[in-house]
Enzyme design. Structure first.
Site, PDB file in Angstrom:
ATOM      1  N   CYS A 118      44.256  48.308  47.683  1.00 17.08           N
ATOM      2  CA  CYS A 118      43.627  47.838  48.932  1.00 17.08           C
ATOM      3  C   CYS A 118      42.202  47.440  48.574  1.00 17.08           C
ATOM      4  O   CYS A 118      41.247  48.173  48.826  1.00 17.08           O
ATOM      5  CB  CYS A 118      43.632  48.945  49.982  1.00 17.08           C
ATOM      6  N   PRO A 121      36.602  44.739  50.448  1.00 12.73           N
ATOM      7  CA  PRO A 121      35.932  43.481  50.100  1.00 12.73           C
ATOM      8  C   PRO A 121      35.677  43.277  48.610  1.00 12.73           C
ATOM      9  O   PRO A 121      35.274  42.201  48.211  1.00 12.73           O
ATOM     10  CB  PRO A 121      34.614  43.574  50.862  1.00 12.73           C
ATOM     11  N   GLY A 122      35.838  44.312  47.773  1.00 10.51           N
ATOM     12  CA  GLY A 122      35.828  44.037  46.341  1.00 10.51           C
ATOM     13  C   GLY A 122      34.742  44.679  45.495  1.00 10.51           C
ATOM     14  O   GLY A 122      34.667  44.408  44.301  1.00 10.51           O
ATOM     15  N   ASP A 149      45.265  42.774  48.547  1.00  3.23           N
ATOM     16  CA  ASP A 149      44.918  43.141  49.926  1.00  3.23           C
ATOM     17  C   ASP A 149      45.922  42.515  50.876  1.00  3.23           C
ATOM     18  O   ASP A 149      46.425  41.417  50.620  1.00  3.23           O
ATOM     19  CB  ASP A 149      43.503  42.698  50.295  1.00  3.23           C
ATOM     20  N   ASP A 176      51.413  43.547  51.372  1.00  2.00           N
ATOM     21  CA  ASP A 176      51.296  44.848  52.025  1.00  2.00           C
ATOM     22  C   ASP A 176      51.376  45.901  50.920  1.00  2.00           C
ATOM     23  O   ASP A 176      52.369  45.989  50.199  1.00  2.00           O
ATOM     24  CB  ASP A 176      52.453  45.008  53.023  1.00  2.00           C
ATOM     25  N   CYS A 255      37.064  56.880  53.204  1.00  2.00           N
ATOM     26  CA  CYS A 255      35.707  57.145  53.703  1.00  2.00           C
ATOM     27  C   CYS A 255      35.829  57.922  55.016  1.00  2.00           C
ATOM     28  O   CYS A 255      35.220  57.592  56.024  1.00  2.00           O
ATOM     29  CB  CYS A 255      34.907  55.855  53.868  1.00  2.00           C
TER      30      CYS A 255
END
EC number: 2.1.1.203
Length: 724
Positions: A118, A121-122, A149, A176, A255
């Protein structure tokens, strides 16, 4: 809770693998950080940034500045501009401190095959790429990163992040994560399933650890978030360990501080693995990091505030919202054997960060429900028959791969397999990968161009090889384009391992982007001996193979190249002038080697793409990269930036005297620019000149419109006035 109510301080990370990481660190410490001393902004005293104790080699730093203050304060504009410019070049990443932890715990080596499940943003993907390129002298590490992603649009954000690092070992895919396809690779003519040495499983979560930067979480958070995400998190983690090689390492992170998203997922995974997985003890791997051990007991709460201690307490009408895997394991012996205390919980007040959870899993043997994979691989190694693949698209467009032994009795399956084999073989013969056939995969988002590898006898390559005297070891089979018809405008390069993955999985994988640009076609380039000029973003990959058209330049020459648009040869040192004199016009490599006897000068090598004209030399380097090198050489570029903004605003007001403003903007000696351009129109056709400078005709408002295709060079120069 008190820490969560304070703004999150800004943190930054220096790209560690680049040869000039030490130079950037030196520049930060001795210039920008010193200028922050004793500053007071909005009544707050600015503390000098400090290195993160647990991050290796002082490559990560934290400040007491919030992102808002950094962006808005005039006193910090110079520092902010430095961060923005260096971030665009890929030399610095502005990344939250806790987000840097999972890649470090993966313990990556350059030969590892890595999956980031996943990835958008990288920022963590960028860290993984850095670790692959730990040795800058190896242009093609054996390992690679496949960054995935589920969100098509976020994949392009991922591409942007990865592109900054100019690596031929990264591929961005769109699936997915909970049903990401099983890929195959060719091993000496035999098909094998691709298992990954390292997997980063940073799953979607409720984000309650991000309250300091995502203010919306305070209003929108409910216990329901975790209950809805738990199942998805467990499915993604399960799919991850299935694809992990034995002895491999997977990092699971969120997170969030909610045990339903953290320990509950890990405990459930460990329980159903039946000993195939174990939690690694990483307590000594990041000395200096403060953390709490994972917890072993917790309760589950509904949105209405109702608590449950175990699954048996949940009424039947609530059993769709709450699942048995959300509760702690009741068997004390099993619970003890899981070692959940080896999980890492990072709380915001520990070291002034966000909240975070990390667990490191080691795969000791094949998953119990997946033992047939090893049997399948043995059979594949004994015969050339392929894995039988059926690929129904699910509702969200993701792909499910179902593996059957080659001796399955299903005739329809055999027929499908035969068609796949024929198609796969044809695809490999043509050197074409993707896009996947629409019958097998439902495409969402943009339709990607195919990846077409250059054939062995492609007439495009010999002139390039001759012009640049490429080494015989140059892996030309790894060159690809994104078009099957018409002129090939750009040539990209991937590592041989990624080429293997691309050619063997075109029917089951949606690739968004891969490869690094190494050559660009320049109009009428044949008259200069080669139709393709070197691209700056791929020069560090290409340079070890180039044996001709290399000009060694001194530090003063580099300054001239980076501050003047198209300087005459007379501007350069006599040594450079001599080297260039007998060289044919066209694309060149400009190389600066540091002088150890002069420690005050720049101590890292620089390789630039350039163009040798009849009477001049120029560098084809994007603007932010130019600014970066100038900073490293001690040239002040901040004022230049401010003047440039003034220049741009005046252009919009219709100021026609753009040449004059360009002179003021960069404090450059451009007095001869118009004369020189006129002199060189004959040697370099004007449309070529305009293309290489990436300037197109002005629109009705008078604003210069950069070409999207060559956007990386869009800031090289404003030649519109010269054209006029």
């Amino acid at each position: 809770m008190a820490a969560l109510r304070e703004p999150l301080p800004a943190t930054l990370r220096i790209t560690g693998y680049k040869s000039h990481a030490k130079e950037i660190l030196h520049c930060l410490k001795n210039k920008y950080f010193k200028e922050l001393q004793d500053l007071v902004v909005d009544g707050q005293k600015i503390e000098v940034p400090q290195p993160l104790k647990w991050y290796p080699e002082e490559l990560a730093w934290h400040t007491n500045l919030s992102r808002k203050i950094l962006r808005k304060s005039p006193q910090l504009e110079k520092f902010h501009q430095f961060l923005v410019s260096e971030t665009e070049c890929g030399n610095v990443s502005r990344q939250e401190a806790v987000s840097m932890i999972p890649p470090l715990l993966l313990n990556v080596n350059p030969h590892h095959k890595i999956l980031d499940m996943c990835a958008a943003p990288g920022s963590k993907t960028a860290q993984l790429i850095e670790m692959l390129h730990a040795d800058m002298n190896v242009p093609f590490p054996e390992g690679f990163v496949i960054a995935n992603d589920v969100d098509n649009k976020r994949c392009y954000l991922l591409v942007h992040q990865a592109k900054r690092l100019n690596s031929p070992c990264i591929m961005v895919v769109n699936h997915d994560a909970s049903s990401i396809p099983t890929l195959q690779i060719d091993n000496n003519g035999r098909k094998e399933i691709l298992f990954y040495d390292r997997i980063l499983c940073d799953v979607p979560c409720s984000g309650d650890g991000t309250m300091r930067k995502n203010i919306d979480v305070w209003k929108k958070w409910t216990t329901q978030n975790s209950l809805q995400l738990h199942g998805l998190q467990l499915r993604i983690a399960t799919r991850g360990v299935e694809q992990l090689a034995e002895g491999g390492r997977m990092v699971y992170s969120t997170c969030s501080l909610n045990p339903v998203e953290n320990e509950a997922v890990i405990a459930s995974l460990l329980e159903k693995s039946e000993g195939a997985l174990e939690l690694a003890d990483v307590s000594s791997e990041l000395p200096g990091l403060k953390w709490m051990p994972g917890i072993t007991q917790w309760k589950v709460m509904l949105k209405d505030g109702q608590w449950f201690e175990s699954w048996k307490d949940v009424p039947s009408n609530r059993q769709t919202q709450i699942r048995p895997t959300m509760f702690p394991i009741k068997d004390e012996e099993k619970l003890k054997a899981m070692n959940l205390e080896r999980c890492i919980r990072i709380l915001p007040h520990h070291q002034n960060t966000g909240g975070f959870f990390v667990a490191v899993l080691i795969k000791k043997s094949s998953m119990p429900w997946n033992k047939r994979q090893s049997k399948l691989q043995r059979k594949l190694s004994q015969r050339t028959g392929d894995v039988s693949v059926s690929a129904p698209a699910t509702e969200d467009g993701s792909l499910e791969i179902v593996e059957e032994p080659p001796d399955a009795e299903d005739e329809e399956s055999k027929e499908t397999q035969h068609l796949l084999n024929v198609e796969s073989e044809q695809s490999k013969k043509d050197g074409v990968c993707g896009p996947p056939p629409s019958k097998k995969m439902k495409l969402f988002g943009f339709k990607e161009d195919p990846f077409v590898f250059l054939s062995e006898d492609d007439p495009l390559f010999p002139p390039i090889q001759k012009f640049y005297a490429l080494d015989p070891s140059f892996p030309k089979m790894n060159l690809l384009t994104r078009t099957q018809e018409g002129k090939k405008r750009q040539l990209y390069m991937v590592s041989k391992e990624l080429r293997n993955v691309l050619l063997n999985n075109s029917e089951r994988m949606k690739v968004i982007n891969t490869g690094i640009k190494v050559w660009s076609r320049n109009s009428d380039g044949e008259q200069f001996g080669c139709a393709f000029r070197l691209a700056q973003e791929g020069i560090y990959t290409l340079y070890p193979f180039i044996n001709a058209r290399i000009i060694n330049v001194c530090i003063e020459d580099v300054k001239v190249l980076l501050t003047q648009e198209n300087p005459f040869l007379s501007k350069f040192s006599s040594e450079t002038h001599k080297r260039v004199k007998d060289l044919a016009m066209g694309s060149i490599v400009l190389k600066y080697e540091p002088d150890p006897s002069k420690p005050d000068t720049l101590q890292c090598p620089i390789v630039l793409c350039g163009w040798h004209g009849k009477t001049s030399l120029r560098a084809f380097v994007p603007k932010n990269e130019r600014l970066h090198y100038l900073r490293m050489m001690g040239v002040e570029v901040f004022k230049a930036k401010r003047r440039e903004e003034n220049f741009e605003s005046k252009t919009e007001e219709g100021d026609q005297d753009s040449t004059k403003h360009m002179e003021e903007e960069m404090d450059m000696e451009h007095n001869e620019l118009a004369t020189k351009m006129e002199a060189e129109v004959d040697e370099e056709p004007i449309h070529e000149l305009m293309e290489s400078s990436v300037i197109e005709p002005e629109n009705k408002m008078g604003n210069v419109q950069p070409s999207s295709e060559n956007a990386e060079n869009r800031d090289i120069a404003d030649l519109s006035s010269v054209k006029a």
